[in-house]
Motif scaffolding. Sequence first.
Motif, mmCIF file in Angstrom:
data_model
loop_
_atom_site.group_PDB
_atom_site.id
_atom_site.type_symbol
_atom_site.label_atom_id
_atom_site.label_comp_id
_atom_site.label_asym_id
_atom_site.label_seq_id
_atom_site.Cartn_x
_atom_site.Cartn_y
_atom_site.Cartn_z
ATOM 1 N N VAL A 1 -94.706 -67.843 -4.211
ATOM 2 C CA VAL A 1 -95.701 -67.616 -3.645
ATOM 3 C C VAL A 1 -96.395 -66.292 -4.327
ATOM 4 N N HIS A 2 -97.680 -66.157 -4.806
ATOM 5 C CA HIS A 2 -98.268 -64.907 -5.097
ATOM 6 C C HIS A 2 -99.157 -64.620 -4.162
ATOM 7 N N MET A 3 -99.457 -63.465 -3.834
ATOM 8 C CA MET A 3 -100.340 -63.017 -2.760
ATOM 9 C C MET A 3 -101.166 -61.756 -3.408
ATOM 10 N N TRP B 1 -90.679 -58.007 -11.634
ATOM 11 C CA TRP B 1 -90.168 -58.383 -10.302
ATOM 12 C C TRP B 1 -90.506 -59.568 -9.837
ATOM 13 N N LEU B 2 -91.647 -60.255 -10.177
ATOM 14 C CA LEU B 2 -91.834 -61.406 -9.521
ATOM 15 C C LEU B 2 -91.541 -62.633 -10.395
ATOM 16 N N GLY B 3 -90.818 -62.319 -11.523
ATOM 17 C CA GLY B 3 -90.001 -63.434 -12.092
ATOM 18 C C GLY B 3 -91.068 -63.881 -13.273
ATOM 19 N N GLN B 4 -91.235 -63.129 -14.258
ATOM 20 C CA GLN B 4 -91.986 -63.417 -15.531
ATOM 21 C C GLN B 4 -91.149 -64.355 -16.249
ATOM 22 N N VAL B 5 -92.021 -64.864 -16.745
ATOM 23 C CA VAL B 5 -91.476 -66.030 -17.869
ATOM 24 C C VAL B 5 -91.676 -65.319 -19.469
ATOM 25 N N ALA C 1 -98.410 -63.703 -15.710
ATOM 26 C CA ALA C 1 -97.330 -63.288 -16.266
ATOM 27 C C ALA C 1 -96.035 -64.046 -15.495
ATOM 28 N N ALA C 2 -96.020 -64.020 -14.229
ATOM 29 C CA ALA C 2 -94.994 -64.740 -13.485
ATOM 30 C C ALA C 2 -95.489 -65.792 -12.751
ATOM 31 N N PRO C 3 -95.595 -67.059 -13.403
ATOM 32 C CA PRO C 3 -96.208 -68.198 -12.750
ATOM 33 C C PRO C 3 -95.570 -68.442 -11.297
ATOM 34 N N ARG C 4 -96.275 -68.729 -10.338
ATOM 35 C CA ARG C 4 -95.792 -69.176 -9.095
ATOM 36 C C ARG C 4 -96.653 -70.191 -8.419
#
Lengths: 207, 221
Positions: free
Chosen positions: A81-83, A106-110, A149-152
């Motif tokens: 989830v991105h907010m 932090w949010l899990g970049q690929v 950058a961090a696909p969710r």
Amino acid sequence: MIHSLSLASLTLARGERTLFRDLSLTLNAGEAVALTGANGAGKTSLLRAVAGFIRPETGEVAFHDADANAIDPTEARARQVHMLGHLEGLKGARTAREELAFQAGWLGQVHGGVDEAVQTLGLRPLLDLEVRKLSAGQRRRLALARLIAAPRALWLLDEPLSPLDARWREAVGALMTRHLDGGGLILAAVHDPLPIPARSVDVGAAR
Amino acid sequence: MSAVVILFRRELALAWGGGGGPLLACGFFVCLTTIVPLAAGGDLATLRPVAAGVAWLALALASLLSLERLFERDLEDGALDLLALGPLSLEAVVAIKAAAQWLATGLPLALAAPIAALALGQSIDLAPLTMLAALIGGLGFAFTGALGAALALGAKRGGLLIAIVVLPLFIPPVVFGAGALTRAAEGLSPWPAMALLTAYVLFAAVIAPPAGAAAIRGAQG
């Protein structure tokens, strides 16, 4: 991956005031929903409830995968989830590059995600500037970069386009379309219509 | 790079960047310990018995300084929402922030502590023990302080509130830390007091993350 988000008879209150009652909504992969309603109707609160920041009075927020199995909400929020709210979570004293690197990491970049985000959102000339020197629109583009950058799977967006000019609204619209085509979900609180086909849900009507 | 490292590095960068918080804390600490001889007279016979106590009091006060920015800034600019949606639990976020606070502020203060104690007339033989006790105590200050900072989130005049909440919780480490040094100065073994100090720190490290995370969730809702 989140395949559907369902809100079942959700009632939200802030303090003593009930914002809305019994709001039900299902959002499937590839769909966008635009939440509309007057100021104070509870659009932002609804987004925050989906993100897990506000506990609903009644009702439930549930995430399901493609096989219709429930995903643990904590797990879903931590990974998928991105907010993006009014406050972008950017530190004024740090450079755009540092903030983007932190948020994406932090949010899990690929791999290569940050470069792609910089490219698509035209951030290259801004990277070495301190965040406080950016305009509102530039800040918003920098904040949007983490979505790329961090696909969710699920994007929760609160007035995502408001500070952007026409050119960037169109560009972000294209990014949204690409996200939906890739099986993503978008739940956005808006006053102006989204630049993509979206189902409209009036939050104020559920009062 | 793991999320723990990413967050830890950001916290260190924030602590050191823009204003040099740790240097400020050290400066404050040195000022406080310098004022004592000026106020109480420079006579070593007066100062020596209270040197350990004064140094620890100054340490506790200096540890308060940068607590306000630990969570309050992140709440104000929305970064706390970002942290809550990250791969780690809020409990882990609190623990990492407290650990970074210790490394950024507690460590420089622990390096300054023996010098301050020396200036107050403490014997130079006690310098290593002073530093060790300040290092361990600083960890306790960091975790207790993080808890206080989380509890004061969203309150107006949060910085003052943090001091009121946290200072009473700083009493045990001050008692044990200063006690260890006083005992050592009297030629007794400091280790019983050091063991109590360590026990307090472990207690704080266990309690602060879940309690702080609960306070943050309350402030976010």
